[in-house]
Design an enzyme around this catalytic site. Structure first.
Site: not given
Lengths: 170, 391
Positions: B72-73, B152, B201, B238, B326
Protein backbone atom coordinates in the site's frame (compact mmCIF):
# COMPACT_ATOMS: atom_id res chain seq x y z
CA UNK A 1 8.63 -2.44 24.11
CA UNK A 2 8.87 -2.10 27.91
CA UNK A 3 11.31 -3.95 30.15
CA UNK A 4 10.27 -6.39 32.90
CA UNK A 5 10.51 -3.87 35.74
CA UNK A 6 8.28 -1.39 33.93
CA UNK A 7 5.76 -4.10 33.04
CA UNK A 8 5.72 -5.34 36.64
CA UNK A 9 4.91 -1.86 37.96
CA UNK A 10 2.33 -1.40 35.21
CA UNK A 11 0.64 -4.71 35.92
CA UNK A 12 0.83 -4.41 39.71
CA UNK A 13 0.99 -0.72 40.47
CA UNK A 14 1.96 0.07 44.07
CA UNK A 15 0.19 2.68 46.20
CA UNK A 16 -2.72 3.45 43.90
CA UNK A 17 -5.39 5.66 45.35
CA UNK A 18 -6.27 8.85 47.16
CA UNK A 19 -5.43 10.10 50.67
CA UNK A 20 -8.50 11.97 51.85
CA UNK A 21 -6.75 13.97 54.58
CA UNK A 22 -3.51 14.45 52.62
CA UNK A 23 -0.81 16.74 54.01
CA UNK A 24 0.07 17.73 50.44
CA UNK A 25 -1.15 17.15 46.93
CA UNK A 26 0.54 17.69 43.55
CA UNK A 27 -0.80 17.35 40.07
CA UNK A 28 0.95 17.56 36.71
CA UNK A 29 -0.64 17.26 33.35
CA UNK A 30 0.62 17.14 29.82
CA UNK A 31 -1.71 18.97 27.47
CA UNK A 32 -0.08 17.47 24.37
CA UNK A 33 -0.23 13.78 25.18
CA UNK A 34 -2.90 14.03 27.83
CA UNK A 35 -0.97 12.23 30.58
CA UNK A 36 -2.00 13.34 34.05
CA UNK A 37 -0.67 12.41 37.46
CA UNK A 38 -1.81 13.27 40.98
CA UNK A 39 0.34 12.52 44.04
CA UNK A 40 -1.04 12.55 47.61
CA UNK A 41 1.28 12.75 50.63
CA UNK A 42 0.77 12.04 54.27
CA UNK A 43 3.61 13.58 56.28
CA UNK A 44 4.40 12.83 59.95
CA UNK A 45 7.39 14.47 61.66
CA UNK A 46 8.63 15.71 58.27
CA UNK A 47 8.69 12.16 56.98
CA UNK A 48 6.49 10.73 54.22
CA UNK A 49 4.44 8.14 56.09
CA UNK A 50 2.08 7.45 53.22
CA UNK A 51 1.99 8.28 49.52
CA UNK A 52 -0.61 7.46 46.90
CA UNK A 53 -1.12 8.25 43.23
CA UNK A 54 -3.70 8.44 40.50
CA UNK A 55 -2.62 8.51 36.86
CA UNK A 56 -4.26 8.87 33.48
CA UNK A 57 -1.76 7.72 30.91
CA UNK A 58 0.14 5.04 29.10
CA UNK A 59 1.89 2.00 30.53
CA UNK A 60 5.02 3.99 31.17
CA UNK A 61 3.16 6.78 32.99
CA UNK A 62 1.53 4.28 35.36
CA UNK A 63 4.83 2.45 36.01
CA UNK A 64 6.59 5.79 36.68
CA UNK A 65 3.95 6.81 39.25
CA UNK A 66 4.15 3.45 40.97
CA UNK A 67 7.95 3.45 41.14
CA UNK A 68 8.02 7.03 42.37
CA UNK A 69 5.77 6.18 45.31
CA UNK A 70 8.05 3.27 46.25
CA UNK A 71 11.12 5.52 46.17
CA UNK A 72 9.51 8.32 48.17
CA UNK A 73 7.77 6.21 50.81
CA UNK A 74 9.44 6.66 54.21
CA UNK A 75 11.80 9.41 53.04
CA UNK A 76 12.14 12.69 54.92
CA UNK A 77 10.91 15.78 53.09
CA UNK A 78 14.50 16.96 52.59
CA UNK A 79 15.47 13.57 51.11
CA UNK A 80 12.38 13.49 48.90
CA UNK A 81 13.21 16.92 47.50
CA UNK A 82 16.21 15.37 45.78
CA UNK A 83 14.18 12.76 43.88
CA UNK A 84 14.26 13.51 40.15
CA UNK A 85 12.51 12.08 37.10
CA UNK A 86 15.89 10.65 36.11
CA UNK A 87 16.04 8.68 39.39
CA UNK A 88 12.65 7.17 38.65
CA UNK A 89 13.61 6.18 35.09
CA UNK A 90 16.83 4.66 36.43
CA UNK A 91 14.99 2.66 39.08
CA UNK A 92 12.73 1.34 36.32
CA UNK A 93 15.91 0.25 34.51
CA UNK A 94 15.15 2.54 31.60
CA UNK A 95 12.19 3.78 29.57
CA UNK A 96 11.78 3.94 25.79
CA UNK A 97 13.31 7.18 24.52
CA UNK A 98 10.08 8.62 23.18
CA UNK A 99 8.49 8.12 26.61
CA UNK A 100 11.20 9.83 28.64
CA UNK A 101 9.78 13.31 28.42
CA UNK A 102 6.07 12.74 28.11
CA UNK A 103 5.27 10.14 30.71
CA UNK A 104 8.14 10.61 33.15
CA UNK A 105 6.38 13.23 35.26
CA UNK A 106 6.29 11.48 38.62
CA UNK A 107 8.99 13.49 40.38
CA UNK A 108 7.44 16.75 39.12
CA UNK A 109 4.15 15.78 40.76
CA UNK A 110 5.98 14.81 43.95
CA UNK A 111 7.82 18.14 44.11
CA UNK A 112 4.52 19.99 43.70
CA UNK A 113 3.00 17.89 46.48
CA UNK A 114 5.95 18.73 48.75
CA UNK A 115 5.58 22.41 47.91
CA UNK A 116 1.90 22.16 48.74
CA UNK A 117 2.72 20.51 52.07
CA UNK A 118 5.23 23.24 52.97
CA UNK A 119 2.84 25.99 51.90
CA UNK A 120 0.10 24.55 54.06
CA UNK A 121 2.51 24.25 56.97
CA UNK A 122 3.50 27.88 56.53
CA UNK A 123 -0.14 28.88 56.40
CA UNK A 124 -0.03 29.96 52.76
CA UNK A 125 -3.21 29.39 50.85
CA UNK A 126 -2.78 28.81 47.16
CA UNK A 127 -5.57 28.71 44.64
CA UNK A 128 -5.91 25.15 43.33
CA UNK A 129 -5.18 26.07 39.73
CA UNK A 130 -1.70 27.33 40.50
CA UNK A 131 -0.70 23.88 41.64
CA UNK A 132 -1.31 22.23 38.31
CA UNK A 133 1.45 23.20 35.96
CA UNK A 134 1.63 22.42 32.31
CA UNK A 135 4.41 20.08 31.30
CA UNK A 136 5.19 20.29 27.62
CA UNK A 137 8.19 18.09 27.04
CA UNK A 138 10.27 20.74 28.74
CA UNK A 139 12.32 20.95 31.85
CA UNK A 140 12.78 24.49 32.95
CA UNK A 141 13.94 26.43 29.93
CA UNK A 142 14.96 23.40 27.88
CA UNK A 143 13.01 21.42 25.30
CA UNK A 144 13.95 17.89 24.33
CA UNK A 145 13.22 15.69 21.36
CA UNK A 146 10.89 12.99 22.68
CA UNK A 147 12.43 10.45 20.31
CA UNK A 148 16.14 10.75 20.91
CA UNK A 149 16.39 12.93 23.98
CA UNK A 150 18.49 15.64 22.33
CA UNK A 151 18.13 19.21 23.54
CA UNK A 152 16.24 21.41 21.08
CA UNK A 153 15.62 25.04 20.26
CA UNK A 154 12.07 25.92 21.16
CA UNK A 155 10.92 26.67 17.62
CA UNK A 156 12.57 23.64 16.02
CA UNK A 157 10.38 21.71 13.60
CA UNK A 158 12.74 18.80 13.00
CA UNK A 159 15.05 17.09 15.42
CA UNK A 160 18.46 17.52 13.81
CA UNK A 161 19.74 14.34 15.41
CA UNK A 162 17.06 11.82 14.49
CA UNK A 163 15.24 13.75 11.72
CA UNK A 164 11.90 13.24 13.42
CA UNK A 165 9.30 15.86 12.68
CA UNK A 166 8.14 17.54 15.87
CA UNK A 167 5.34 19.63 14.48
CA UNK A 168 3.44 17.52 12.04
CA UNK A 169 0.01 16.36 12.94
CA UNK A 170 -0.28 12.71 13.93
CA UNK B 1 -0.33 -19.48 22.02
CA UNK B 2 -3.79 -18.69 20.83
CA UNK B 3 -4.41 -14.98 20.52
CA UNK B 4 -7.78 -13.41 19.73
CA UNK B 5 -7.02 -11.16 16.77
CA UNK B 6 -9.06 -7.97 17.02
CA UNK B 7 -6.32 -6.19 15.10
CA UNK B 8 -7.07 -7.33 11.56
CA UNK B 9 -6.16 -3.91 10.14
CA UNK B 10 -2.56 -4.68 11.13
CA UNK B 11 -2.51 -8.27 10.00
CA UNK B 12 -4.99 -10.60 8.38
CA UNK B 13 -4.02 -14.26 8.44
CA UNK B 14 -3.15 -15.64 5.02
CA UNK B 15 -5.67 -17.98 3.42
CA UNK B 16 -4.74 -21.68 3.15
CA UNK B 17 -5.07 -21.30 -0.64
CA UNK B 18 -2.52 -18.46 -0.53
CA UNK B 19 -0.02 -20.43 1.51
CA UNK B 20 -0.39 -23.47 -0.76
CA UNK B 21 0.09 -21.39 -3.91
CA UNK B 22 3.20 -19.70 -2.51
CA UNK B 23 4.78 -22.92 -1.28
CA UNK B 24 4.10 -24.48 -4.67
CA UNK B 25 5.69 -21.44 -6.35
CA UNK B 26 8.81 -21.78 -4.21
CA UNK B 27 9.04 -25.49 -5.02
CA UNK B 28 8.71 -24.83 -8.74
CA UNK B 29 11.64 -22.38 -8.75
CA UNK B 30 10.23 -20.07 -11.40
CA UNK B 31 12.69 -18.07 -13.49
CA UNK B 32 12.72 -14.33 -13.99
CA UNK B 33 9.60 -13.31 -15.97
CA UNK B 34 11.71 -10.79 -17.93
CA UNK B 35 13.88 -13.51 -19.48
CA UNK B 36 13.09 -14.49 -23.04
CA UNK B 37 13.88 -18.18 -22.84
CA UNK B 38 11.24 -20.85 -22.27
CA UNK B 39 11.66 -20.81 -18.49
CA UNK B 40 11.32 -17.03 -18.36
CA UNK B 41 8.26 -17.10 -20.56
CA UNK B 42 6.65 -19.64 -18.29
CA UNK B 43 7.15 -17.30 -15.34
CA UNK B 44 5.79 -14.42 -17.42
CA UNK B 45 2.65 -16.44 -18.13
CA UNK B 46 2.13 -17.07 -14.42
CA UNK B 47 2.63 -13.36 -13.75
CA UNK B 48 0.05 -12.52 -16.41
CA UNK B 49 -2.51 -14.92 -14.97
CA UNK B 50 -2.09 -13.32 -11.52
CA UNK B 51 -2.57 -9.90 -13.10
CA UNK B 52 -5.78 -11.16 -14.70
CA UNK B 53 -7.02 -12.52 -11.36
CA UNK B 54 -6.39 -9.21 -9.61
CA UNK B 55 -7.90 -7.23 -12.50
CA UNK B 56 -11.05 -9.37 -12.37
CA UNK B 57 -11.27 -8.90 -8.60
CA UNK B 58 -11.24 -5.10 -8.98
CA UNK B 59 -13.17 -5.15 -12.28
CA UNK B 60 -10.42 -3.32 -14.13
CA UNK B 61 -11.14 -3.03 -17.86
CA UNK B 62 -7.70 -4.37 -18.78
CA UNK B 63 -5.14 -6.38 -16.77
CA UNK B 64 -2.48 -3.94 -17.97
CA UNK B 65 -4.06 -1.39 -15.66
CA UNK B 66 -2.76 -3.32 -12.64
CA UNK B 67 0.79 -2.40 -11.53
CA UNK B 68 2.28 -4.73 -8.93
CA UNK B 69 4.10 -3.03 -6.07
CA UNK B 70 5.56 -3.83 -2.66
CA UNK B 71 2.34 -2.84 -0.89
CA UNK B 72 0.00 0.00 0.00
CA UNK B 73 2.68 2.51 0.92
CA UNK B 74 4.55 2.14 -2.36
CA UNK B 75 1.30 2.29 -4.33
CA UNK B 76 0.27 5.54 -2.65
CA UNK B 77 3.72 7.07 -3.10
CA UNK B 78 3.71 6.01 -6.74
CA UNK B 79 0.25 7.44 -7.41
CA UNK B 80 0.92 10.81 -5.80
CA UNK B 81 4.54 11.45 -6.69
CA UNK B 82 4.23 9.78 -10.11
CA UNK B 83 1.26 11.94 -11.11
CA UNK B 84 2.78 15.08 -9.60
CA UNK B 85 6.06 14.67 -11.49
CA UNK B 86 4.41 13.71 -14.79
CA UNK B 87 1.96 16.60 -14.74
CA UNK B 88 4.10 19.39 -13.26
CA UNK B 89 3.90 21.41 -16.47
CA UNK B 90 0.12 21.50 -16.23
CA UNK B 91 0.05 22.58 -12.60
CA UNK B 92 1.36 21.93 -9.12
CA UNK B 93 -1.76 21.81 -6.98
CA UNK B 94 -2.96 18.69 -5.15
CA UNK B 95 -6.14 18.24 -3.09
CA UNK B 96 -6.31 15.72 -0.21
CA UNK B 97 -8.48 15.27 2.89
CA UNK B 98 -7.27 15.87 6.44
CA UNK B 99 -7.81 12.24 7.49
CA UNK B 100 -5.48 10.57 4.99
CA UNK B 101 -2.95 7.93 5.95
CA UNK B 102 0.61 9.09 6.58
CA UNK B 103 1.65 7.59 3.22
CA UNK B 104 -0.47 10.32 1.58
CA UNK B 105 0.27 13.09 4.10
CA UNK B 106 4.02 12.60 3.99
CA UNK B 107 4.08 12.16 0.19
CA UNK B 108 2.39 15.52 -0.35
CA UNK B 109 4.55 17.05 2.36
CA UNK B 110 7.59 15.99 0.39
CA UNK B 111 6.09 17.53 -2.75
CA UNK B 112 5.33 20.74 -0.85
CA UNK B 113 9.03 21.10 -0.13
CA UNK B 114 9.55 20.88 -3.90
CA UNK B 115 7.19 23.73 -4.72
CA UNK B 116 3.84 21.97 -5.00
CA UNK B 117 0.76 23.41 -3.29
CA UNK B 118 -1.61 21.26 -1.27
CA UNK B 119 -5.17 21.87 -0.13
CA UNK B 120 -6.32 19.63 2.72
CA UNK B 121 -10.09 19.38 2.98
CA UNK B 122 -11.60 19.02 6.43
CA UNK B 123 -14.04 16.22 7.06
CA UNK B 124 -17.30 16.84 8.91
CA UNK B 125 -18.11 15.26 12.29
CA UNK B 126 -19.32 12.10 10.60
CA UNK B 127 -15.78 11.71 9.27
CA UNK B 128 -16.73 12.22 5.61
CA UNK B 129 -15.61 14.66 2.95
CA UNK B 130 -18.32 16.81 1.38
CA UNK B 131 -17.86 16.39 -2.42
CA UNK B 132 -18.81 20.03 -2.91
CA UNK B 133 -15.73 21.02 -0.87
CA UNK B 134 -13.60 19.08 -3.37
CA UNK B 135 -15.27 20.92 -6.25
CA UNK B 136 -14.55 24.23 -4.53
CA UNK B 137 -10.91 23.34 -3.88
CA UNK B 138 -10.10 22.48 -7.50
CA UNK B 139 -8.36 25.26 -9.44
CA UNK B 140 -6.85 25.50 -12.94
CA UNK B 141 -3.58 24.43 -11.36
CA UNK B 142 -4.98 21.24 -9.80
CA UNK B 143 -3.48 18.04 -11.18
CA UNK B 144 -4.55 15.47 -8.61
CA UNK B 145 -7.20 14.77 -5.98
CA UNK B 146 -6.35 12.02 -3.49
CA UNK B 147 -9.08 11.01 -1.05
CA UNK B 148 -9.09 7.69 0.80
CA UNK B 149 -11.87 5.16 0.15
CA UNK B 150 -12.21 4.29 3.83
CA UNK B 151 -10.43 5.55 6.89
CA UNK B 152 -8.04 3.19 8.63
CA UNK B 153 -8.82 4.52 12.11
CA UNK B 154 -12.59 4.82 12.06
CA UNK B 155 -13.66 2.54 9.19
CA UNK B 156 -15.78 5.34 7.76
CA UNK B 157 -16.33 5.07 3.98
CA UNK B 158 -16.03 8.26 1.95
CA UNK B 159 -18.20 9.28 -1.04
CA UNK B 160 -15.67 8.33 -3.74
CA UNK B 161 -18.14 7.96 -6.63
CA UNK B 162 -19.53 11.45 -6.11
CA UNK B 163 -16.05 12.93 -5.93
CA UNK B 164 -15.03 11.03 -9.08
CA UNK B 165 -17.90 12.63 -11.00
CA UNK B 166 -16.50 16.03 -10.09
CA UNK B 167 -12.89 15.20 -10.97
CA UNK B 168 -13.99 13.72 -14.32
CA UNK B 169 -15.92 16.83 -15.17
CA UNK B 170 -13.02 19.07 -14.15
CA UNK B 171 -10.48 16.83 -15.92
CA UNK B 172 -8.38 16.31 -12.80
CA UNK B 173 -6.86 12.92 -11.95
CA UNK B 174 -8.33 11.15 -8.94
CA UNK B 175 -6.48 8.67 -6.73
CA UNK B 176 -8.09 6.78 -3.87
CA UNK B 177 -6.20 4.94 -1.14
CA UNK B 178 -8.41 1.85 -0.84
CA UNK B 179 -5.98 -0.23 1.20
CA UNK B 180 -8.48 -0.87 4.00
CA UNK B 181 -11.46 -1.40 1.69
CA UNK B 182 -10.23 -3.89 -0.90
CA UNK B 183 -11.21 -7.35 0.32
CA UNK B 184 -13.70 -5.96 2.84
CA UNK B 185 -16.29 -4.22 0.65
CA UNK B 186 -16.80 -4.83 -3.09
CA UNK B 187 -14.49 -2.56 -5.10
CA UNK B 188 -15.22 -1.94 -8.76
CA UNK B 189 -12.75 0.57 -10.17
CA UNK B 190 -14.93 1.30 -13.20
CA UNK B 191 -18.06 1.94 -11.14
CA UNK B 192 -16.09 4.12 -8.72
CA UNK B 193 -14.78 6.17 -11.64
CA UNK B 194 -11.31 6.69 -10.16
CA UNK B 195 -8.12 7.00 -12.21
CA UNK B 196 -5.82 5.43 -9.64
CA UNK B 197 -6.48 3.10 -6.71
CA UNK B 198 -3.99 1.74 -4.17
CA UNK B 199 -4.40 -1.66 -2.55
CA UNK B 200 -2.43 -4.19 -0.52
CA UNK B 201 -2.63 -7.98 -0.69
CA UNK B 202 -2.81 -8.48 3.07
CA UNK B 203 -6.16 -6.65 3.17
CA UNK B 204 -7.67 -9.64 1.40
CA UNK B 205 -5.71 -12.31 3.29
CA UNK B 206 -2.79 -12.32 0.88
CA UNK B 207 0.86 -12.01 1.91
CA UNK B 208 2.19 -8.79 3.47
CA UNK B 209 4.73 -6.88 1.39
CA UNK B 210 2.81 -7.14 -1.89
CA UNK B 211 0.22 -4.81 -3.34
CA UNK B 212 -0.75 -2.94 -6.40
CA UNK B 213 -1.80 0.28 -8.03
CA UNK B 214 -4.68 0.41 -10.46
CA UNK B 215 -3.82 2.94 -13.17
CA UNK B 216 -6.59 3.68 -15.65
CA UNK B 217 -5.34 3.48 -19.24
CA UNK B 218 -4.19 6.83 -20.49
CA UNK B 219 -3.35 8.21 -17.05
CA UNK B 220 -0.22 10.35 -17.16
CA UNK B 221 2.12 9.01 -14.48
CA UNK B 222 5.88 8.57 -14.06
CA UNK B 223 7.44 5.56 -12.36
CA UNK B 224 9.05 6.31 -9.01
CA UNK B 225 11.41 3.37 -9.40
CA UNK B 226 13.46 3.71 -12.59
CA UNK B 227 15.30 0.84 -14.19
CA UNK B 228 13.95 -1.98 -16.33
CA UNK B 229 10.74 -2.07 -18.31
CA UNK B 230 8.80 -4.32 -15.93
CA UNK B 231 5.12 -3.64 -15.19
CA UNK B 232 4.59 -2.07 -18.62
CA UNK B 233 7.29 0.45 -17.88
CA UNK B 234 5.54 1.73 -14.77
CA UNK B 235 7.56 0.01 -12.03
CA UNK B 236 11.11 -1.18 -12.58
CA UNK B 237 12.62 -4.13 -10.76
CA UNK B 238 12.27 -7.90 -10.94
CA UNK B 239 8.77 -8.83 -9.84
CA UNK B 240 8.19 -10.48 -6.47
CA UNK B 241 6.64 -13.43 -8.26
CA UNK B 242 6.09 -15.61 -5.18
CA UNK B 243 4.30 -12.78 -3.39
CA UNK B 244 2.31 -11.90 -6.50
CA UNK B 245 1.23 -15.54 -6.87
CA UNK B 246 0.01 -15.34 -3.26
CA UNK B 247 -1.90 -12.15 -4.05
CA UNK B 248 -3.42 -13.70 -7.18
CA UNK B 249 -4.63 -16.68 -5.16
CA UNK B 250 -6.08 -14.35 -2.51
CA UNK B 251 -7.87 -12.30 -5.17
CA UNK B 252 -9.50 -15.40 -6.64
CA UNK B 253 -10.83 -16.54 -3.25
CA UNK B 254 -11.85 -13.03 -2.17
CA UNK B 255 -13.84 -12.44 -5.34
CA UNK B 256 -15.97 -15.48 -4.52
CA UNK B 257 -16.11 -15.25 -0.71
CA UNK B 258 -16.35 -11.50 -0.14
CA UNK B 259 -20.15 -11.41 0.26
CA UNK B 260 -19.95 -14.15 2.95
CA UNK B 261 -17.07 -12.40 4.72
CA UNK B 262 -18.98 -9.13 4.59
CA UNK B 263 -22.10 -10.61 6.19
CA UNK B 264 -20.05 -12.33 8.88
CA UNK B 265 -18.14 -9.17 9.79
CA UNK B 266 -21.37 -7.18 9.90
CA UNK B 267 -22.80 -9.65 12.43
CA UNK B 268 -19.67 -9.29 14.60
CA UNK B 269 -19.79 -5.49 14.32
CA UNK B 270 -23.46 -5.47 15.35
CA UNK B 271 -22.68 -7.73 18.28
CA UNK B 272 -19.90 -5.43 19.45
CA UNK B 273 -22.17 -2.40 19.29
CA UNK B 274 -24.94 -4.29 21.12
CA UNK B 275 -22.68 -5.77 23.83
CA UNK B 276 -20.51 -2.75 24.71
CA UNK B 277 -23.17 -0.97 26.82
CA UNK B 278 -23.58 -4.18 28.84
CA UNK B 279 -19.96 -4.01 30.07
CA UNK B 280 -18.85 -0.36 30.03
CA UNK B 281 -20.35 3.11 30.15
CA UNK B 282 -19.15 6.52 29.00
CA UNK B 283 -17.62 5.69 25.64
CA UNK B 284 -17.91 7.17 22.17
CA UNK B 285 -18.26 5.20 18.93
CA UNK B 286 -16.27 6.99 16.22
CA UNK B 287 -17.31 4.78 13.33
CA UNK B 288 -19.98 6.27 11.10
CA UNK B 289 -23.04 3.99 11.57
CA UNK B 290 -24.33 4.45 8.01
CA UNK B 291 -21.17 4.51 5.96
CA UNK B 292 -18.60 2.17 7.39
CA UNK B 293 -16.52 -0.90 6.73
CA UNK B 294 -18.18 -3.92 8.35
CA UNK B 295 -14.93 -5.18 9.88
CA UNK B 296 -14.00 -2.35 12.20
CA UNK B 297 -15.22 -0.37 15.18
CA UNK B 298 -13.44 2.60 16.70
CA UNK B 299 -14.35 3.20 20.33
CA UNK B 300 -13.06 5.91 22.66
CA UNK B 301 -13.37 4.88 26.29
CA UNK B 302 -13.42 8.02 28.40
CA UNK B 303 -11.07 8.78 31.34
CA UNK B 304 -8.51 6.11 30.43
CA UNK B 305 -5.65 5.86 27.97
CA UNK B 306 -5.55 3.44 25.04
CA UNK B 307 -2.03 2.06 25.36
CA UNK B 308 -2.73 0.91 28.91
CA UNK B 309 -5.91 -0.80 27.72
CA UNK B 310 -4.04 -2.44 24.84
CA UNK B 311 -1.27 -3.74 27.15
CA UNK B 312 -3.75 -5.14 29.67
CA UNK B 313 -5.84 -6.83 26.97
CA UNK B 314 -2.58 -8.24 25.61
CA UNK B 315 -2.01 -9.90 28.98
CA UNK B 316 -5.33 -11.67 28.37
CA UNK B 317 -4.11 -12.69 24.87
CA UNK B 318 -6.39 -10.27 23.05
CA UNK B 319 -4.72 -8.17 20.35
CA UNK B 320 -6.23 -4.73 19.67
CA UNK B 321 -4.88 -1.51 18.24
CA UNK B 322 -5.03 1.91 19.85
CA UNK B 323 -4.75 5.38 18.37
CA UNK B 324 -3.54 7.15 21.49
CA UNK B 325 -0.62 9.50 20.94
CA UNK B 326 1.40 7.64 23.54
CA UNK B 327 1.12 4.35 21.71
CA UNK B 328 1.83 5.62 18.22
CA UNK B 329 4.98 7.37 19.37
CA UNK B 330 3.81 10.71 18.05
CA UNK B 331 3.39 13.83 20.10
CA UNK B 332 -0.24 14.48 19.44
CA UNK B 333 -3.57 12.75 19.45
CA UNK B 334 -4.60 11.22 16.13
CA UNK B 335 -5.33 13.87 13.50
CA UNK B 336 -8.24 11.73 12.32
CA UNK B 337 -9.96 11.62 15.70
CA UNK B 338 -9.40 15.31 16.41
CA UNK B 339 -10.83 16.18 13.00
CA UNK B 340 -14.09 14.37 13.75
CA UNK B 341 -14.44 16.47 16.88
CA UNK B 342 -12.99 14.37 19.71
CA UNK B 343 -11.21 16.11 22.58
CA UNK B 344 -7.54 15.25 23.11
CA UNK B 345 -8.34 13.39 26.33
CA UNK B 346 -11.11 11.32 24.73
CA UNK B 347 -8.95 10.60 21.68
CA UNK B 348 -6.36 9.15 24.08
CA UNK B 349 -8.74 6.35 25.07
CA UNK B 350 -9.36 5.15 21.54
CA UNK B 351 -9.33 1.47 20.62
CA UNK B 352 -9.57 0.28 17.05
CA UNK B 353 -11.24 -3.12 17.03
CA UNK B 354 -10.91 -4.88 13.69
CA UNK B 355 -12.01 -8.39 12.96
CA UNK B 356 -12.40 -10.84 10.11
CA UNK B 357 -14.02 -13.89 8.63
CA UNK B 358 -12.64 -16.13 11.40
CA UNK B 359 -13.64 -13.98 14.37
CA UNK B 360 -16.24 -15.82 16.46
CA UNK B 361 -18.98 -14.62 18.79
CA UNK B 362 -17.07 -16.36 21.61
CA UNK B 363 -14.04 -14.19 20.79
CA UNK B 364 -16.21 -11.12 21.31
CA UNK B 365 -17.66 -12.50 24.57
CA UNK B 366 -14.15 -13.09 25.86
CA UNK B 367 -13.07 -9.61 24.78
CA UNK B 368 -16.06 -8.05 26.55
CA UNK B 369 -15.38 -9.76 29.88
CA UNK B 370 -11.71 -8.81 29.67
CA UNK B 371 -12.52 -5.21 28.66
CA UNK B 372 -14.86 -4.81 31.60
CA UNK B 373 -12.08 -5.68 34.07
CA UNK B 374 -9.47 -3.56 32.31
CA UNK B 375 -11.68 -0.46 32.18
CA UNK B 376 -12.61 -0.84 35.86
CA UNK B 377 -8.95 -1.24 36.87
CA UNK B 378 -7.75 1.73 34.84
CA UNK B 379 -10.59 4.02 35.89
CA UNK B 380 -9.76 3.24 39.53
CA UNK B 381 -6.27 4.59 38.81
CA UNK B 382 -7.46 7.56 36.74
CA UNK B 383 -7.62 11.02 38.34
CA UNK B 384 -9.93 12.10 35.51
CA UNK B 385 -12.52 9.49 36.43
CA UNK B 386 -12.40 10.58 40.06
CA UNK B 387 -12.86 14.23 39.07
CA UNK B 388 -15.78 13.31 36.86
CA UNK B 389 -17.33 11.33 39.73
CA UNK B 390 -16.86 14.30 42.08
CA UNK B 391 -18.37 16.86 39.73
Amino acid sequence: MYNKVVMDHFRNPRNVGVIDDASGQGEVGNPLCGDMMTIYLKVDDDRISDIKFQTFGCGSAIAVSSMLTEIAMGKTIEEAKNITNKDVAKALEGLPKNKLHCSNLGADALQLAIQDYEDRKAGKVRPRESRSEAHEHSHGEQCYCPYCDIELEESTEFCEACQHSLTEEH
Amino acid sequence: MSVINLDHISYKPMLPEVKAAMIDAIDKDYFNPASQHKSGEMAAEILQSCREDVARFLNAANPKEIVFTSGGTESVNHAIKGVALANAKKGKHIVISNIEHNAVIRSVKRLKSMGYKVTSIEVDESGRVNPQDVANAITDETILVSIMHSNNETGTILPIEEIAKITRERKVLFHTDAVDSVGVVPIDVQALGVDLLSFAANSFHGPPGVGGLYVRRGTRIFPILDGGVQEHNKRAGTENLIGIIGMGAAAKVALEKLPTWYEHCLRIQNKLVADLPKVIDEYIINTNPEHSLPNMLSVSVRYIEGESVMLMLDDDDIAVSTRSACATGSLRASHVLISIGLSHADAQGTLVLSFGKDTTEEDIDQFMSSLKNVVTTLRDISPLYRKRAAS
